[in-house]
Each structure stands twice: as structure tokens, then as C-alpha cells.
Design a protein around this motif. Structure first.
Motif, PDB file in Angstrom:
ATOM      1  N   LEU A 222       0.843  -1.196   0.000  1.00 46.27           N
ATOM      2  CA  LEU A 222       0.000   0.000   0.000  1.00 46.27           C
ATOM      3  C   LEU A 222       0.877   1.243   0.000  1.00 46.27           C
ATOM      4  CD1 LEU A 222      -2.720  -1.031   2.622  1.00 46.27           C
ATOM      5  CD2 LEU A 222      -2.549  -1.612   0.191  1.00 46.27           C
ATOM      6  N   LEU A 223       0.643   2.107  -0.984  1.00 48.70           N
ATOM      7  CA  LEU A 223       1.385   3.349  -1.135  1.00 48.70           C
ATOM      8  C   LEU A 223       0.409   4.515  -1.230  1.00 48.70           C
ATOM      9  CD1 LEU A 223       3.891   2.078  -3.857  1.00 48.70           C
ATOM     10  CD2 LEU A 223       4.442   2.494  -1.449  1.00 48.70           C
ATOM     11  N   GLY A 224       0.911   5.713  -1.019  1.00 48.02           N
ATOM     12  CA  GLY A 224       0.064   6.890  -1.093  1.00 48.02           C
ATOM     13  C   GLY A 224       0.481   7.812  -2.219  1.00 48.02           C
ATOM     14  N   GLY A 225      -0.341   8.793  -2.493  1.00 46.16           N
ATOM     15  CA  GLY A 225      -0.039   9.765  -3.528  1.00 46.16           C
ATOM     16  C   GLY A 225       0.596  11.010  -2.947  1.00 46.16           C
ATOM     17  N   GLY A 226       1.381  11.702  -3.768  1.00 47.49           N
ATOM     18  CA  GLY A 226       1.962  12.980  -3.389  1.00 47.49           C
ATOM     19  C   GLY A 226       1.500  14.040  -4.365  1.00 47.49           C
ATOM     20  N   LYS A 227       2.438  14.808  -4.902  1.00 47.11           N
ATOM     21  CA  LYS A 227       2.108  15.728  -5.972  1.00 47.11           C
ATOM     22  C   LYS A 227       1.708  14.920  -7.201  1.00 47.11           C
ATOM     23  CE  LYS A 227       5.593  18.985  -4.280  1.00 47.11           C
ATOM     24  NZ  LYS A 227       6.830  19.736  -4.605  1.00 47.11           N
ATOM     25  N   VAL A 228       1.214  15.586  -8.245  1.00 49.81           N
ATOM     26  CA  VAL A 228       0.807  14.891  -9.463  1.00 49.81           C
ATOM     27  C   VAL A 228       1.991  14.085 -10.014  1.00 49.81           C
ATOM     28  CG1 VAL A 228      -0.012  15.172 -11.822  1.00 49.81           C
ATOM     29  CG2 VAL A 228      -0.922  16.637  -9.999  1.00 49.81           C
ATOM     30  N   GLY A 229       1.750  12.789 -10.236  1.00 45.95           N
ATOM     31  CA  GLY A 229       2.787  11.928 -10.784  1.00 45.95           C
ATOM     32  C   GLY A 229       3.785  11.400  -9.774  1.00 45.95           C
ATOM     33  N   VAL A 230       3.588  11.740  -8.512  1.00 46.76           N
ATOM     34  CA  VAL A 230       4.533  11.345  -7.462  1.00 46.76           C
ATOM     35  C   VAL A 230       3.863  10.392  -6.483  1.00 46.76           C
ATOM     36  CG1 VAL A 230       6.022  12.156  -5.586  1.00 46.76           C
ATOM     37  CG2 VAL A 230       5.780  13.519  -7.670  1.00 46.76           C
ATOM     38  N   ILE A 231       4.612   9.395  -6.034  1.00 48.13           N
ATOM     39  CA  ILE A 231       4.138   8.412  -5.057  1.00 48.13           C
ATOM     40  C   ILE A 231       4.880   8.632  -3.742  1.00 48.13           C
ATOM     41  CG2 ILE A 231       4.056   5.946  -4.502  1.00 48.13           C
ATOM     42  CD1 ILE A 231       3.800   5.430  -7.518  1.00 48.13           C
ATOM     43  N   ARG A 232       4.166   8.474  -2.652  1.00 51.75           N
ATOM     44  CA  ARG A 232       4.753   8.655  -1.321  1.00 51.75           C
ATOM     45  C   ARG A 232       4.756   7.343  -0.562  1.00 51.75           C
ATOM     46  NH1 ARG A 232       2.569  11.965   3.971  1.00 51.75           N
ATOM     47  NH2 ARG A 232       1.169  10.174   3.999  1.00 51.75           N
ATOM     48  N   ALA A 233       5.898   7.031   0.037  1.00 53.52           N
ATOM     49  CA  ALA A 233       6.023   5.886   0.936  1.00 53.52           C
ATOM     50  C   ALA A 233       6.569   6.398   2.262  1.00 53.52           C
ATOM     51  CB  ALA A 233       6.944   4.830   0.351  1.00 53.52           C
ATOM     52  N   VAL A 234       5.959   5.964   3.360  1.00 54.71           N
ATOM     53  CA  VAL A 234       6.358   6.437   4.682  1.00 54.71           C
ATOM     54  C   VAL A 234       6.690   5.242   5.564  1.00 54.71           C
ATOM     55  CG1 VAL A 234       5.744   7.912   6.627  1.00 54.71           C
ATOM     56  CG2 VAL A 234       4.735   8.353   4.379  1.00 54.71           C
ATOM     57  N   THR A 235       7.888   5.229   6.105  1.00 62.47           N
ATOM     58  CA  THR A 235       8.292   4.143   7.004  1.00 62.47           C
ATOM     59  C   THR A 235       7.834   4.466   8.425  1.00 62.47           C
ATOM     60  OG1 THR A 235      10.463   5.179   7.284  1.00 62.47           O
ATOM     61  CG2 THR A 235      10.265   3.475   5.599  1.00 62.47           C
ATOM     62  N   HIS A 236       7.643   3.422   9.201  1.00 63.59           N
ATOM     63  CA  HIS A 236       7.147   3.585  10.568  1.00 63.59           C
ATOM     64  C   HIS A 236       7.440   2.331  11.380  1.00 63.59           C
ATOM     65  CE1 HIS A 236       3.732   1.064   9.260  1.00 63.59           C
ATOM     66  NE2 HIS A 236       3.679   1.853   8.195  1.00 63.59           N
ATOM     67  N   MET A 237       7.011   2.320  12.624  1.00 64.97           N
ATOM     68  CA  MET A 237       7.392   1.248  13.540  1.00 64.97           C
ATOM     69  C   MET A 237       6.773  -0.107  13.195  1.00 64.97           C
ATOM     70  SD  MET A 237       5.166   2.024  16.997  1.00 64.97           S
ATOM     71  CE  MET A 237       5.903   3.634  17.261  1.00 64.97           C
ATOM     72  N   ASP A 238       5.729  -0.117  12.397  1.00 65.12           N
ATOM     73  CA  ASP A 238       5.058  -1.379  12.077  1.00 65.12           C
ATOM     74  C   ASP A 238       5.561  -2.029  10.796  1.00 65.12           C
ATOM     75  OD1 ASP A 238       3.625  -1.070  14.368  1.00 65.12           O
ATOM     76  OD2 ASP A 238       1.734  -0.539  13.414  1.00 65.12           O
ATOM     77  N   VAL A 239       6.621  -1.472  10.198  1.00 68.70           N
ATOM     78  CA  VAL A 239       7.287  -2.146   9.079  1.00 68.70           C
ATOM     79  C   VAL A 239       8.747  -2.358   9.447  1.00 68.70           C
ATOM     80  CG1 VAL A 239       5.747  -1.272   7.276  1.00 68.70           C
ATOM     81  CG2 VAL A 239       7.761   0.052   7.901  1.00 68.70           C
ATOM     82  N   ASP A 240       9.285  -3.521   9.072  1.00 66.79           N
ATOM     83  CA  ASP A 240      10.676  -3.821   9.398  1.00 66.79           C
ATOM     84  C   ASP A 240      11.530  -3.843   8.135  1.00 66.79           C
ATOM     85  OD1 ASP A 240      10.133  -6.285   8.151  1.00 66.79           O
ATOM     86  OD2 ASP A 240       9.723  -7.294  10.053  1.00 66.79           O
ATOM     87  N   ASN A 241      12.805  -4.175   8.301  1.00 70.61           N
ATOM     88  CA  ASN A 241      13.728  -4.166   7.164  1.00 70.61           C
ATOM     89  C   ASN A 241      13.337  -5.183   6.097  1.00 70.61           C
ATOM     90  OD1 ASN A 241      15.613  -2.096   7.926  1.00 70.61           O
ATOM     91  ND2 ASN A 241      16.344  -3.456   9.534  1.00 70.61           N
ATOM     92  N   GLU A 242      12.807  -6.319   6.515  1.00 69.06           N
ATOM     93  CA  GLU A 242      12.356  -7.319   5.542  1.00 69.06           C
ATOM     94  C   GLU A 242      11.207  -6.770   4.701  1.00 69.06           C
ATOM     95  OE1 GLU A 242      11.452 -10.977   7.443  1.00 69.06           O
ATOM     96  OE2 GLU A 242      13.515 -11.358   8.091  1.00 69.06           O
ATOM     97  N   ASP A 243      10.322  -6.011   5.336  1.00 67.65           N
ATOM     98  CA  ASP A 243       9.219  -5.381   4.596  1.00 67.65           C
ATOM     99  C   ASP A 243       9.751  -4.391   3.567  1.00 67.65           C
ATOM    100  OD1 ASP A 243       7.288  -6.745   6.103  1.00 67.65           O
ATOM    101  OD2 ASP A 243       7.276  -5.189   7.647  1.00 67.65           O
ATOM    102  N   ILE A 244      10.780  -3.673   3.929  1.00 65.24           N
ATOM    103  CA  ILE A 244      11.368  -2.692   3.016  1.00 65.24           C
ATOM    104  C   ILE A 244      11.959  -3.386   1.792  1.00 65.24           C
ATOM    105  CG2 ILE A 244      13.239  -1.017   2.761  1.00 65.24           C
ATOM    106  CD1 ILE A 244      10.747  -0.071   4.370  1.00 65.24           C
ATOM    107  N   ILE A 245      12.667  -4.464   2.017  1.00 61.44           N
ATOM    108  CA  ILE A 245      13.259  -5.223   0.901  1.00 61.44           C
ATOM    109  C   ILE A 245      12.166  -5.807   0.009  1.00 61.44           C
ATOM    110  CG2 ILE A 245      14.640  -7.259   0.320  1.00 61.44           C
ATOM    111  CD1 ILE A 245      16.244  -6.685   2.913  1.00 61.44           C
TER     112      ILE A 245
END
Length: 343
Positions: free
Chosen positions: A310-333
């Protein structure tokens, strides 16, 4: 069932078991009568962290920002802010709807940062009775839409000095000021010292389920308490929620550095993909902005959702990803792998 990795925002975090225990054990009272001891403790602790005389617990970051703007202004006044600031882009027109304010927009750089030199020409002369009155300069730190970027304290100081010269108030949208602190070492109270009012979030990277804090002088908070009530923000036995915020402030600030490291790792992985456009130099805290080159951002988000990312939107044509305590390094990979497949 396949795990869903949620990088839409750091607002999706869920209370930890320890936080839930603190909520369950909270002593409560009626906060509209200022009789909830846990809320009172939270407000006192937050005011101390921010170096202000007093603080007030409010349900949301939008309410926090808007109460601050309201108590600093009168209808018909003007607030100077950056063109991609949260109060302009993401608060439903509240300055106009709730307080009769208009916003004067400044073009920041790619980090969302503007200078004192840029805003001085925007300050309206006091003699111009036919113009809106410039009353407040607002700064967002970190800057959400620019990608979690940090406004340098030296720049904030210069803007503050200009504001004082023209008798303008300063408001800090410090929803993620904690992220700025753990990355730079500049204390929240040092950032806040340049501002008349401050709004900070508890429900983002700090992991509390609800709530923000506003801080300022005792007189300002007294008026803010009245406005909160008028806007439907008066809550009763809210110590159950305030306990989560108090736990977050005491236990979850320093761990934000982990989120920054995860974001930078994620950005490095995306930069290896020739079908992704990303400026890794803008990844200063826990927000990563990027653009797919072969498919629209909206379609890309849908395709990622179908694969459990699940990802979010930013400006037009841009995608936003936000890291937080409920995702770990394996999730990032794994997230980077999913993006590589789709890109």
C-alpha cells in the motif's frame, strides 16, 4: 493470508502492547472540567518538551493547526505559508472556513524551504487599509509534501527575526518535529523557541492512536481551550487516549531514527531501478517520494496494492512511501522487489 505492507503513512501504526497497557491503566476524569489527571500530565510534559508555558491536547493535527491560527488572527487576516504546506493542501480549506483567513503562498525550493528574503515583499503595509492584514508566518517542519525534509534552524531564526521586525506572529506545524529532532539533534524546544504557537502530532511516527498537542503562552492556551470547545473538540474521560500520547512521548521519540534508516535503505533500493525516478538527497527522515517512468502514478499504486503493498499519492505523478514502527527491514526489501516487478 499474504502479509500486507502498509507504507501509505506513519498514521497507520497501531498501539503496542505496552501502550495498550498504559491506556488500560490510565486514571481519568472529565477533561472539559480540566479534571482528567492523565490529560493534565500529558499537557504538562509536552509543554516542558516544547519549552512553552502551557499545552492543550486536541483530537487531530488539523484542529491543532487551525486553533493556533485562529487565536493568532482575526477574520480577514492573512497567513504566509509555503505553497505545498499542509495547512494549504490538506486541511480542507479550514483557514477560510473556520477563521476567515486567506493564505499568501511562497514558492519554496525542492525541500519546501523558503527564506526571509522571499517573504518580506509579501508583508502588506500596515497603512494599506484596503488589503488583508499580514499577521502570521507559518512553517512546516518536517515538510510532508516535500518528502519529510528538515527546515534548518538557522533559516527559521532568520525568518523569525524578520517576523518580529514587522510584529508578525509565528506558527510551527511541527507534526513531525520529533523526526527533525532525532535526525539533527536540535531539541524540539529549540525549534519551538522561534514560534508563538506550536502544533505537534502524537499519532504519526510516535505510534499513538489519536491526538495532537498545541503549545504556547498560558493566555494563548486559555483562548485555545475556548476555541477547542466551540469547534467540538472538548472530550470527557479522554485520559485513556492521552495515556497513549504520554507513553509515546516518553518511549517512542528516539526510535524514530530506525524509521529514517529504513527510508534511506528503501530509497537506495529504488534508485537502483532505472524505471523509477527518485532524488535520494531529499530523503532526510521517514518519507520517500518517487515517480514511475513507464506507468501513471495512480495505476502504479493500484498494481502495488494488488500485490500487497500500500502506497500513497503525493504531488501529481509522485508516489509517497512512509516508514514507521510497524514495518521492518524485511518489509522494506520486499516492497522494493514488488516495485521492481511492476516498474
Amino acid at each position: 493470508m499474504k502479509k500486507v505492507i502498509d507504507l501509505r503513512s506513519d498514521t497507520v501504526t497501531k498501539p503496542s502492547e505496552e501502550m495498550r497497557k498504559a491506556m488500560c491503566a490510565a486514571e481519568v476524569g472529565d477533561d472539559v472540567y480540566k479534571e482528567d489527571p492523565t490529560v493534565n500530565l500529558l499537557e504538562e510534559y509536552a509543554a516542558e518538551l516544547l519549552g512553552k508555558e502551557a499545552a492543550l491536547y486536541v483530537p487531530s493535527g488539523v484542529m491543532g493547526n487551525q486553533i493556533c491560527l485562529n487565536v493568532l488572527t482575526s477574520p480577514g487576516d492573512e497567513v504566509i505559508c509555503e505553497k505545498d504546506s499542509h495547512i494549504f493542501q490538506y486541511e480542507s480549506g479550514s483557514p477560510a472556513a473556520l477563521s476567515g483567513l486567506q493564505l499568501s503562498l511562497v514558492e519554496g525550493d525542492k525541500r519546501g524551504i523558503f527564506t526571509a528574503g522571499q517573504i518580506e515583499p509579501l508583508i502588506r503595509p500596515e497603512s494599506a487599509y484596503y488589503m488583508a492584514r499580514t499577521k502570521v508566518v507559518e512553517i512546516e517542519n518536517t515538510h510532508n509534501r516535500a518528502g519529510g525534509t528538515i527546515n534548518p534552524v538557522e533559516n527559521i531564526k532568520a525568518i523569525s527575526e524578520l517576523a518580529r521586525k514587522y510584529n508578525l506572529a509565528m506558527h510551527l506545524d511541527g507534526a513531525r518535529i520529533w523526526n527533525a529532532y532525532v535526525e539533527t539533534g536540535v531539541k524540539p524546544s529549540d525549534y519551538a523557541s522561534f514560534f508563538d504557537t506550536v502544533s505537534v502530532c502524537l499519532s504519526k511516527g510516535l505510534g499513538a492512536p489519536v491526538g495532537s498537542i498545541i503549545a504556547g503562552t498560558k493566555e494563548m492556551i486559555k483562548e485555545a481551550f475556548r476555541v477547542r470547545k466551540a469547534w467540538g473538540g472538548g472530550m470527557r474521560q479522554v485520559g485513556i487516549l492521552a495515556a497513549a500520547g504520554l507513553y509515546a512521548l516518553k518511549n517512542n521519540i528516539d526510535r524514530l531514527k530506525e524509521d529514517h534508516l529504513k527510508a534511506k535503505k528503501f530509497a537506495e533500493l529504488l534508485a537502483e531501478n532505472k524505471f523509477i525516478k527518485i532524488d535520494t538527497s531529499l530523503v532526510e527522515t521517514n518519507i520517500v517520494m518517487f515517480s514511475p517512468l513507464r506507468v501513471s502514478a495512480d495505476d502504479f499504486i493500484v498494481k502495488c496494492n494488488e500485490k500487497g503493498l500500500l502506497l500513497g499519492g503525493g504531488k501529481v505523478g509522485v508516489i509517497r512511501a512512509v516508514t514507521h514502527m510497524d514495518v521492518d527491514n524485511e518489509d522494506i526489501i520486499e516492497s522494493a522487489k514488488i516495485i521492481e516487478q511492476i516498474a
